[in-house]
Write a protein that holds these residues in place. Structure first.
Motif, PDB file in Angstrom:
ATOM      1  N   ASP A   1       0.978  -1.364  -0.019  1.00 32.46           N
ATOM      2  CA  ASP A   1      -0.053  -0.063   0.067  1.00 32.46           C
ATOM      3  C   ASP A   1       0.875   1.305   0.249  1.00 32.46           C
ATOM      4  O   ASP A   1       2.027   1.424   0.643  1.00 32.46           O
ATOM      5  CB  ASP A   1      -0.669  -0.220   1.337  1.00 32.46           C
ATOM      6  N   ASN A   2       1.171   1.894  -1.063  1.00 30.80           N
ATOM      7  CA  ASN A   2       1.613   3.043  -1.205  1.00 30.80           C
ATOM      8  C   ASN A   2       0.844   3.890  -2.127  1.00 30.80           C
ATOM      9  O   ASN A   2       0.106   3.380  -2.637  1.00 30.80           O
ATOM     10  CB  ASN A   2       2.973   2.829  -2.018  1.00 30.80           C
ATOM     11  N   GLU A   3       1.524   5.620  -2.444  1.00 32.36           N
ATOM     12  CA  GLU A   3       1.079   6.062  -3.230  1.00 32.36           C
ATOM     13  C   GLU A   3       0.895   5.991  -4.430  1.00 32.36           C
ATOM     14  O   GLU A   3       0.035   5.644  -5.634  1.00 32.36           O
ATOM     15  CB  GLU A   3       1.262   7.616  -2.893  1.00 32.36           C
ATOM     16  N   SER A   4       2.321   5.194  -4.636  1.00 33.35           N
ATOM     17  CA  SER A   4       1.946   4.839  -6.250  1.00 33.35           C
ATOM     18  C   SER A   4       0.944   4.211  -7.118  1.00 33.35           C
ATOM     19  O   SER A   4       1.055   3.799  -7.991  1.00 33.35           O
ATOM     20  CB  SER A   4       3.299   4.253  -6.836  1.00 33.35           C
TER      21      SER A   4
ATOM     22  N   ARG B   1      -1.959   3.108  -5.292  1.00 30.66           N
ATOM     23  CA  ARG B   1      -3.178   3.513  -5.069  1.00 30.66           C
ATOM     24  C   ARG B   1      -3.412   5.006  -6.138  1.00 30.66           C
ATOM     25  O   ARG B   1      -4.374   4.043  -7.206  1.00 30.66           O
ATOM     26  CB  ARG B   1      -3.889   4.313  -4.126  1.00 30.66           C
ATOM     27  N   GLY B   2      -2.523   5.272  -7.243  1.00 29.82           N
ATOM     28  CA  GLY B   2      -2.617   5.860  -7.960  1.00 29.82           C
ATOM     29  C   GLY B   2      -2.425   5.567  -9.537  1.00 29.82           C
ATOM     30  O   GLY B   2      -2.977   6.043 -10.655  1.00 29.82           O
TER      31      GLY B   2
END
Length: 199
Positions: A168-171, A173-174
């Motif tokens: 789970d990280n921003e990269s 998720r996006g």
């Protein structure tokens, strides 16, 4: 020469024969699903790892793609609609099966396999005549924050589910790669289920 104890010898032979005859025969190995030979070795950043039949005798199986370096796994599940649900409409099958998947993940969380399960969102989308459910969730597994997406659809009595799991990280998720992967896999599986066009 010492006498041979014939009754003991016969008894031993009968016993070993009886044991040999009760040993169950190995089941015939299942043939590789036709879909496997038509799948690409790689889809985006995922590489094909192999397939595995379910142990329930349904003929259902899963196909795994992975990106080991990025710790991303994508499992594609292909299995028949249960007989008791065969009369349900397409939309009902997709929604019901997605709900069952999320309940199974929730049950796994209650049993301690996951912690902090949080469903971010769940939605359905019409793609032509096909309805696709898409669910995003986060959870902890072995103290690692994980992100998962579940896609589900149905075609002519066959359910197709795709589950991607990754850190789970921003990269992650996006990224739009996951939707793209799901679209490509649904197209491959449904083309296989449709079979060759009639001549």
């Amino acid at each position: 020469m010492p006498p041979v104890r014939l009754p003991a010898l016969i008894l031993a032979v009968l016993f070993t024969s009886a044991c040999a005859s009760v040993t169950p025969a190995e089941p015939e190995p299942l043939q590789e699903p036709a879909l496997i030979s038509s799948l690409p070795d790689a889809v985006n950043t995922f590489e094909l790892q192999g397939y595995k039949y379910f142990n329930d005798g349904s003929g259902g199986y899963s196909v795994r793609y992975a990106n080991a370096r990025k710790r991303r796994i994508a499992d594609v599940y292909i299995y028949p609609v249960a007989e008791e649900n065969s009369a349900l409409e397409h939309n009902q099958l997709v929604l019901g099966s997605t709900r069952a998947t999320m309940q199974a993940i929730g049950e796994a969380a209650r049993q301690g396999h996951y912690a902090n399960l949080n469903v971010i969102n769940a939605a359905t989308q019409a793609r032509g005549v096909r309805t696709v459910a898409r669910v995003q969730a986060t959870y902890l597994r072995q103290n690692l924050a994980s992100y998962t997406l579940v896609y589900q659809t149905e075609y002519e009595g066959t359910l197709v589910k795709i589950r991607l799991s990754m850190p789970d990280n921003e990269s992650n998720r996006g990224s739009r790669e996951w939707d793209n992967f799901a679209d490509k896999m649904f197209d491959h599986v449904i083309a296989d289920l449709e079979g060759p066009a009639p001549i």
